[in-house]
Design an enzyme around this catalytic site. Structure first.
Site, mmCIF file in Angstrom:
data_model
loop_
_atom_site.group_PDB
_atom_site.id
_atom_site.type_symbol
_atom_site.label_atom_id
_atom_site.label_comp_id
_atom_site.label_asym_id
_atom_site.label_seq_id
_atom_site.Cartn_x
_atom_site.Cartn_y
_atom_site.Cartn_z
ATOM 1 N N ILE A 126 4.592 -4.927 5.123
ATOM 2 C CA ILE A 126 4.547 -4.327 3.791
ATOM 3 C C ILE A 126 5.765 -4.731 2.965
ATOM 4 O O ILE A 126 5.658 -5.121 1.812
ATOM 5 C CB ILE A 126 4.480 -2.780 3.889
ATOM 6 C CG1 ILE A 126 3.297 -2.328 4.757
ATOM 7 C CG2 ILE A 126 4.425 -2.165 2.496
ATOM 8 C CD1 ILE A 126 1.944 -2.601 4.177
ATOM 9 N N ILE B 140 -15.257 7.151 -2.896
ATOM 10 C CA ILE B 140 -16.470 7.206 -2.089
ATOM 11 C C ILE B 140 -17.426 8.196 -2.740
ATOM 12 O O ILE B 140 -17.035 9.312 -3.108
ATOM 13 C CB ILE B 140 -16.152 7.657 -0.645
ATOM 14 C CG1 ILE B 140 -15.478 6.526 0.122
ATOM 15 C CG2 ILE B 140 -17.402 8.106 0.081
ATOM 16 C CD1 ILE B 140 -16.384 5.364 0.446
ATOM 17 N N GLU C 209 7.866 4.267 6.425
ATOM 18 C CA GLU C 209 8.628 3.723 5.299
ATOM 19 C C GLU C 209 9.805 4.648 5.008
ATOM 20 O O GLU C 209 9.650 5.870 4.973
ATOM 21 C CB GLU C 209 7.761 3.639 4.028
ATOM 22 C CG GLU C 209 6.510 2.790 4.144
ATOM 23 C CD GLU C 209 6.780 1.298 4.161
ATOM 24 O OE1 GLU C 209 7.944 0.905 3.900
ATOM 25 O OE2 GLU C 209 5.844 0.528 4.430
ATOM 26 N N LEU D 229 2.374 -4.047 10.677
ATOM 27 C CA LEU D 229 1.610 -4.261 9.455
ATOM 28 C C LEU D 229 2.642 -4.550 8.368
ATOM 29 O O LEU D 229 3.407 -3.666 7.974
ATOM 30 C CB LEU D 229 0.775 -3.023 9.098
ATOM 31 C CG LEU D 229 -0.027 -3.099 7.797
ATOM 32 C CD1 LEU D 229 -1.084 -4.196 7.864
ATOM 33 C CD2 LEU D 229 -0.696 -1.745 7.496
ATOM 34 N N CYS E 205 2.935 0.784 11.065
ATOM 35 C CA CYS E 205 2.960 0.062 12.323
ATOM 36 C C CYS E 205 2.595 0.992 13.469
ATOM 37 O O CYS E 205 2.281 2.160 13.280
ATOM 38 C CB CYS E 205 4.353 -0.523 12.561
ATOM 39 S SG CYS E 205 4.972 -1.529 11.187
ATOM 40 N N ASP F 39 13.639 -1.946 5.194
ATOM 41 C CA ASP F 39 14.060 -0.564 5.402
ATOM 42 C C ASP F 39 14.346 -0.294 6.877
ATOM 43 O O ASP F 39 15.107 0.611 7.214
ATOM 44 C CB ASP F 39 13.018 0.413 4.861
ATOM 45 C CG ASP F 39 11.626 0.193 5.435
ATOM 46 O OD1 ASP F 39 11.356 -0.895 5.961
ATOM 47 O OD2 ASP F 39 10.793 1.111 5.340
#
EC number: 6.3.5.4
Length: 640
Positions: free
Chosen positions: A53, A291, A77, A51, A2, A100
């Site tokens: 999760i 990549i 987290e 965001l 976030c 959390d």
């Protein structure tokens, strides 16, 4: 993952402009596109972009305790939150979510400032306690998550995940710190706790900052540090077994997610080890992302495919053209500060690819620092063996004089560069390592900088950053010392900064199992011969992974995540370099010596020297001035 931001009136309870707070919060929309929330009361405003999760339905922020007297905004987290919830419930706390984040508010109520000691994870958070009229800021131990702050002249204290949120307030002075310029041109980043602007700071990793209404803002307080004791008597066999168990636990904790999860897979030993162990823990095929480069000198996709095929992963590959240099301005806007690691380009691309398939990706970052994987470590140990033959009091005058007298021979193979060797022997360990880590060495920086910038520096050198950390290292072991320095400088200022901004630009959460602080602590107890044995780096990790990975992955030369800068500046970017460095804001800023820049550019174009690193460093500084400063007058005023 976030974005957080906020305003705190340290002197009183003035009204917080909700429009300003909203603007600060929305400047970080990319960090959390799912939801946004604000908390405003007299003298305080907190903002959060989410965001989602974990606990997708009820984990909204700002989040409160039972009576709403404690409020938190949190980025990151807490991996051990499931262990902490029953412990806090036993202390009488009532949970209204399964996130959390709620663990943080209840941990604060029970343990106060020491709550951070109980958290295992990556985090930056701000917690408001109305009863105590205090704001508590904290950052994780290894600086995975960023946190900027600034105290304005009017007593308002600003903070945010990115510097752009502080700039969005409108009250932060864009006055550049000359010391930050010195650190940037030496290291490629502005080292913690400094920021590019004088008024702003970064909260250092493993530090907290407690502010109380009506009291002066104090200094951050350290709550953790790694100690390289190197005294663990464990055998090779037992060390391999324990490392495997610790890695498995760290990775298992980081696989907790309610959204699609995967991993970066470069084909190197670190990311390959993470993927191999994820495959053993997952009931379904692991998602992996790589990549590739059209230039074969930089392409590791065949090695990534070896691992992907062995573990039958859902493997996604994107090819990047070697001339992928259109990201220069995009990167400048992402990083907010000058940042010169060119591998930010492929990192941005692999995050872009990963976000098409997952929301969370595990990485192998941190392995080189803790396991002893960099090539420069081996070179440093070779030099240290020579330095140890004589005390510094004899080495410095003897080899210092020889270094000054011996002719420079950059064209010769390293073994024949006696001047370089003499200079290295005259240095302390920290000085020698700083010299090898410097993008632009001290003599060139002094020539590159203008008289006014050199005067403003007043003799300050970025070497001070290394000296300060070396004093705290608590070890004279040659490898342990530079690992400690790297864990406090390069890992945080370069690697973690690069990954955080590149991943958040695509709203992707990246987790770092090799940076688990308990794993780092344990590795620091192991003797250095378990990390570097002879010419073999990452000895313990490679021995532990032999049952899981093919030899071609582990016992091959390290390639790195690089881009062909030297060719760019003699080819497709040649005119852009000339226009930018010889005519643009770099030339007009008053900070640099135009004749030295001209010589660097011409020597590189002609092939007389490879100056791709200083050229790139200057280009990215120019991009910062154009994209972040946006005011030539302010640029000139900063150095006046």
């Amino acid at each position: 993952m976030c974005g957080i931001t906020g305003i705190f009136d340290t002197r009183g309870r003035s009204d917080i402009d909700r429009t300003v707070l909203h603007r600060m919060n929305e400047s970080q929309f990319h960090r959390g596109p799912d939801e946004g929330g604000l908390h405003v009361e007299p003298g305080l405003g907190l903002g959060h972009r989410r965001l989602s999760i974990i606990d997708l339905s009820t984990g909204q922020q700002p989040l409160y305790n039972e009576d709403q007297s404690v409020c938190v905004v949190f980025n990151g987290e807490i991996y051990n939150y499931q262990e902490l919830i029953p412990e806090l419930q036993a202390l009488g706390h009532v949970f209204h979510t399964s996130s959390d984040t709620e663990v943080i508010v209840h941990a604060w109520e029970s343990w106060g400032e020491h709550c951070v000691d109980r958290f295992r994870g990556m985090f930056a958070f701000a917690l408001w306690d109305r009863n105590q009229q205090s704001l508590f800021l904290a950052r994780d131990r290894l600086g995975v998550k960023p946190l900027y702050y600034a105290l304005l002249d009017d007593g308002n204290f600003l903070f945010g995940s990115e510097l752009k949120s502080l700039l969005a307030h409108g009250g932060l002075k864009r006055e550049i710190d000359p010391y930050a310029i010195e650190e940037y041109f030496a290291l490629g980043y502005v080292a913690e706790p400094r920021a590019i602007f004088k008024q702003a700071r970064k909260l250092p990793p493993a530090h907290t900052l407690l502010l109380r209404r009506g009291q002066a803002v104090g200094q951050p307080k350290e709550y953790w540090d790694v100690r390289f004791s190197l005294d663990n008597p464990i055998s090779d066999r037992d060390a391999c077994a324990e490392l495997t168990a610790r890695l498995e636990e760290s990775i298992r904790l980081r696989m907790i997610s309610e959204v699609p999860l995967g991993a970066f897979l470069s084909g190197g030993v670190d990311s390959s080890a993470v993927v191999a162990m994820m495959a053993g823990l997952s009931k379904t095929a692991v998602n992996t992302c790589s990549i590739g480069f059209s230039d074969p000198a930089f392409n590791e996709t065949e090695f990534a495919k070896l691992v992907a095929d062995r573990y039958q992963t859902n493997h996604y590959l994107d090819m990047v053209e070697s001339d992928d240099f259109d990201l220069i301005d995009t990167l400048a806007r992402l990083y907010d500060e000058p940042y010169a690691d060119s591998s930010a380009i492929p990192t941005y691309r692999v995050c872009e690819l990963a976000r098409k398939h997952v929301t969370v990706a595990l990485s192998g970052d941190g392995g080189d620092e803790s396991f002893g994987g960099y090539r420069r470590y081996r070179l440093h140990l070779m030099e240290e063996s020579m330095r140890s033959a004589l005390p510094l009091g004899l080495r410095r005058p003897l080899f210092g004089t020889l270094g000054k007298l011996y002719p420079k021979a950059d064209w010769a193979p390293r073994v024949f560069r006696a001047k370089t060797t003499f200079e290295a022997l005259a240095r302390t360990s920290a000085e020698a390592y700083f010299h090898s880590m410097s993008l632009i060495r001290s003599p060139m920086r002094r020539r590159l900088f203008s008289e006014s910038l050199n005067s403003a520096l007043g003799g300050y050198s970025a070497l001070n950053v290394f000296h300060d950390h070396a004093k705290k290292a608590g070890t004279d072991d040659p490898l342990g010392l530079i690992q400690y320095i790297d864990l406090h400088t390069y890992l945080i200022g370069d690697i973690n900064t690069k990954v955080d901004r590149a991943s958040m630009a695509h709203s992707l959460e990246v987790r770092e199992p090799l940076m688990d602080h308990q794993l780092v602590e344990w590795l620091a107890t192991l003797p250095s011969h378990l990390k570097m044995r002879g010419s073999e780096s990452k000895y313990l990790l490679k021995k532990s992974m032999e049952p899981l990975l093919p030899p071609d992955i582990m016992y091959r030369p390290k390639m790195g995540f690089a881009v062909p800068l030297s060719r760019w500046f003699r080819g497709p970017l040649r005119q852009r370099v000339r226009d930018t460095l010889l005519k643009g804001q770099i030339a007009e800023s008053g900070w640099f010596n135009p004749e030295v820049i001209k010589k660097i550019v011409e020597q590189h174009e002609s092939g007389l020297g490879d100056h791709s690193t200083p050229i790139w460093t200057l280009l990215m500084f120019d991009a910062f001035m154009r994209c972040v400063m946006n005011d030539p007058a302010a640029i000139r005023q900063s150095i006046a």
